[in-house]
Scaffold this motif. Sequence first.
Motif, PDB file in Angstrom:
ATOM      1  N   PHE A  59       4.109  10.675 -14.079  1.00  0.00           N
ATOM      2  CA  PHE A  59       4.993   9.622 -14.015  1.00  0.00           C
ATOM      3  C   PHE A  59       6.576  10.085 -13.968  1.00  0.00           C
ATOM      4  CE2 PHE A  59       7.819   6.181 -15.705  1.00  0.00           C
ATOM      5  CZ  PHE A  59       7.263   5.164 -15.235  1.00  0.00           C
ATOM      6  N   GLU A  60       7.251  11.103 -14.350  1.00  0.00           N
ATOM      7  CA  GLU A  60       8.310  11.541 -14.648  1.00  0.00           C
ATOM      8  C   GLU A  60       8.648  11.907 -12.841  1.00  0.00           C
ATOM      9  OE1 GLU A  60       5.984  12.558 -16.882  1.00  0.00           O
ATOM     10  OE2 GLU A  60       7.011  11.404 -18.378  1.00  0.00           O
ATOM     11  N   ASP A  61       7.682  12.446 -12.333  1.00  0.00           N
ATOM     12  CA  ASP A  61       7.852  12.804 -10.925  1.00  0.00           C
ATOM     13  C   ASP A  61       7.741  11.670  -9.855  1.00  0.00           C
ATOM     14  OD1 ASP A  61       7.965  15.472 -11.575  1.00  0.00           O
ATOM     15  OD2 ASP A  61       5.682  15.511 -11.853  1.00  0.00           O
ATOM     16  N   THR A  62       7.716  10.458 -10.203  1.00  0.00           N
ATOM     17  CA  THR A  62       7.665   9.424  -9.395  1.00  0.00           C
ATOM     18  C   THR A  62       9.111   9.151  -8.525  1.00  0.00           C
ATOM     19  OG1 THR A  62       6.212   8.181 -10.915  1.00  0.00           O
ATOM     20  CG2 THR A  62       7.248   6.822  -9.140  1.00  0.00           C
ATOM     21  N   ASP A  63       8.626   9.119  -7.236  1.00  0.00           N
ATOM     22  CA  ASP A  63       9.935   8.841  -6.270  1.00  0.00           C
ATOM     23  C   ASP A  63      10.449   7.557  -6.185  1.00  0.00           C
ATOM     24  OD1 ASP A  63      11.945   8.898  -4.225  1.00  0.00           O
ATOM     25  OD2 ASP A  63      10.910  10.157  -2.974  1.00  0.00           O
ATOM     26  N   TRP A  64      11.019   7.063  -7.204  1.00  0.00           N
ATOM     27  CA  TRP A  64      11.708   5.535  -7.604  1.00  0.00           C
ATOM     28  C   TRP A  64      12.537   4.890  -6.260  1.00  0.00           C
ATOM     29  CZ3 TRP A  64       8.990   2.365 -10.045  1.00  0.00           C
ATOM     30  CH2 TRP A  64       8.222   2.497 -11.360  1.00  0.00           C
ATOM     31  N   LYS A  65      13.328   6.269  -5.957  1.00  0.00           N
ATOM     32  CA  LYS A  65      14.188   5.733  -4.901  1.00  0.00           C
ATOM     33  C   LYS A  65      13.293   5.320  -3.721  1.00  0.00           C
ATOM     34  CE  LYS A  65      18.244   8.607  -6.395  1.00  0.00           C
ATOM     35  NZ  LYS A  65      19.330   9.359  -5.700  1.00  0.00           N
ATOM     36  N   GLN A  66      12.356   5.884  -3.482  1.00  0.00           N
ATOM     37  CA  GLN A  66      11.527   5.483  -2.438  1.00  0.00           C
ATOM     38  C   GLN A  66      10.842   4.295  -2.456  1.00  0.00           C
ATOM     39  OE1 GLN A  66       8.364   8.535  -1.103  1.00  0.00           O
ATOM     40  NE2 GLN A  66       7.918   7.185   0.876  1.00  0.00           N
ATOM     41  N   ILE A  67      10.453   4.059  -3.744  1.00  0.00           N
ATOM     42  CA  ILE A  67       9.753   2.867  -4.159  1.00  0.00           C
ATOM     43  C   ILE A  67      10.807   1.580  -3.890  1.00  0.00           C
ATOM     44  CG2 ILE A  67       8.810   1.534  -5.972  1.00  0.00           C
ATOM     45  CD1 ILE A  67       7.127   4.043  -6.930  1.00  0.00           C
ATOM     46  N   LEU A  68      11.846   2.139  -4.439  1.00  0.00           N
ATOM     47  CA  LEU A  68      12.852   0.949  -4.122  1.00  0.00           C
ATOM     48  C   LEU A  68      13.093   0.385  -2.684  1.00  0.00           C
ATOM     49  CD1 LEU A  68      14.991  -1.117  -5.468  1.00  0.00           C
ATOM     50  CD2 LEU A  68      16.694   0.706  -5.919  1.00  0.00           C
ATOM     51  N   ALA A 127       0.704  -1.167   0.101  1.00  0.00           N
ATOM     52  CA  ALA A 127       0.005   0.229   0.011  1.00  0.00           C
ATOM     53  C   ALA A 127       0.928   1.181  -0.045  1.00  0.00           C
ATOM     54  CB  ALA A 127      -0.778   0.055   1.324  1.00  0.00           C
ATOM     55  N   ALA A 128       1.995   1.178   1.088  1.00  0.00           N
ATOM     56  CA  ALA A 128       2.838   2.443   0.864  1.00  0.00           C
ATOM     57  C   ALA A 128       3.352   2.577  -0.622  1.00  0.00           C
ATOM     58  CB  ALA A 128       3.774   1.990   1.738  1.00  0.00           C
ATOM     59  N   ILE A 129       3.783   1.482  -1.388  1.00  0.00           N
ATOM     60  CA  ILE A 129       4.158   1.842  -2.625  1.00  0.00           C
ATOM     61  C   ILE A 129       3.307   2.195  -3.453  1.00  0.00           C
ATOM     62  CG2 ILE A 129       5.038   0.234  -4.794  1.00  0.00           C
ATOM     63  CD1 ILE A 129       6.301  -1.614  -2.616  1.00  0.00           C
ATOM     64  N   ALA A 130       2.011   1.954  -3.666  1.00  0.00           N
ATOM     65  CA  ALA A 130       0.881   2.511  -4.326  1.00  0.00           C
ATOM     66  C   ALA A 130       0.699   3.851  -3.945  1.00  0.00           C
ATOM     67  CB  ALA A 130      -0.260   1.540  -4.013  1.00  0.00           C
ATOM     68  N   ALA A 131       0.773   4.193  -2.658  1.00  0.00           N
ATOM     69  CA  ALA A 131       0.747   5.529  -2.275  1.00  0.00           C
ATOM     70  C   ALA A 131       1.796   6.566  -2.875  1.00  0.00           C
ATOM     71  CB  ALA A 131       0.763   5.867  -0.792  1.00  0.00           C
ATOM     72  N   VAL A 132       3.024   6.026  -2.955  1.00  0.00           N
ATOM     73  CA  VAL A 132       4.021   6.952  -3.571  1.00  0.00           C
ATOM     74  C   VAL A 132       3.502   6.949  -5.277  1.00  0.00           C
ATOM     75  CG1 VAL A 132       6.385   7.103  -4.396  1.00  0.00           C
ATOM     76  CG2 VAL A 132       5.785   5.951  -2.109  1.00  0.00           C
ATOM     77  N   HIS A 133       3.059   6.115  -5.807  1.00  0.00           N
ATOM     78  CA  HIS A 133       2.643   6.370  -7.249  1.00  0.00           C
ATOM     79  C   HIS A 133       1.343   7.124  -7.490  1.00  0.00           C
ATOM     80  CE1 HIS A 133       5.060   3.184  -9.269  1.00  0.00           C
ATOM     81  NE2 HIS A 133       4.871   2.320  -8.487  1.00  0.00           N
ATOM     82  N   ALA A 134       0.604   7.093  -6.355  1.00  0.00           N
ATOM     83  CA  ALA A 134      -0.590   7.990  -6.400  1.00  0.00           C
ATOM     84  C   ALA A 134      -0.323   9.531  -6.105  1.00  0.00           C
ATOM     85  CB  ALA A 134      -1.502   7.586  -5.499  1.00  0.00           C
ATOM     86  N   GLU A 135       0.770  10.056  -5.560  1.00  0.00           N
ATOM     87  CA  GLU A 135       1.015  11.197  -5.129  1.00  0.00           C
ATOM     88  C   GLU A 135       1.878  11.876  -6.203  1.00  0.00           C
ATOM     89  OE1 GLU A 135       2.881  10.838  -1.295  1.00  0.00           O
ATOM     90  OE2 GLU A 135       4.822  10.255  -1.952  1.00  0.00           O
TER      91      GLU A 135
END
Length: 332
Positions: free
Chosen positions: A232-241, A220-228
Amino acid sequence: MVADREAIDRIRRDARGNELLRVTTMEPSAAATTPDDRLRLLFTCCHPALARQSQVELTLRLVCGLSTADVARAFLTNEPAMAKRLVRTKHKIKAANIPYRIPGDAELPDRLRAVLAATYLTYTTGYGEPDRCPDLSGEAIELGRMLRLLMPDEPEVAGLLALMLLTQVRRRSRTDSAGELVLLRDQDRRLWDRDLIQEGHRLVRWCLRRNEPGRYQLEAAIAAVHAEAPAFEDTDWKQILALYDQLMTVAATPVVALNRAVAVGEVDGAARGLHDIDQLNLPGYYPFHAARAEFLHRQGHIEDAVRAFQAAASLAPDGAERRYLQRRAASI
């Protein structure tokens, strides 16, 4: 129309409750016509005396109203074989005298894992088919809300509900007007449901305060990062990783490892992502081939990318995802 559909759904649920009641010798008056009755039916289907796969199969058939053919497709088998499996499971319920009730407080934690797994599979089955009737993703969210009321202090219940809500956010943008698949990177985020985003974020924040991380909370936390992310270019991929690294400590499955490898590719480049993907053994899982194809294409390995997209398409279920993969294989 809405009232008619609600009446039809109620009749379906009554019939499903009565079907289980008939095979378990329960009283007909106990049919699943209220939220509590639906929870009783769910916990009965997910009793620990039953194998995990049998629990999910029976939940999809009786709680969610899938036809036997639909359940068979979900488990990649044929309808006659699934019918036999469901009959065997029902006979086991009767032979084991499994009660039609919500477990007591002391029993709930041990019973929860199977119930959450069945609820989430119900959600994912419906999410891929938005025009299905009954609406399985909506039914799964309803079950999640009922479980949240039943177990308000259980973080994984809140995590599962948050995960479903934050995935449901994107449902309207997953396909275009022709019914063709639209990838996350290309979706019109103006169509995302802001109310569901806010509700999902509140649940994720509640889970974080509890500091008892589990699979559904981390997903859910991963989905929340995508949702905020506004784009797409603003996705915080480091946080997702970082979240996938945590998830690997509590649910180190090959599918989680694949998703982590995709995040690695977004953070460290396609070559690194492809390297991590190629360490996995998922030959029958079409997203594995699709992820390989994407990273191969980014590196300019066109022929290999085409073959990987073709492999993914051959394994994908009929529908928008298969058509997308076929178009990708033909267009690069």
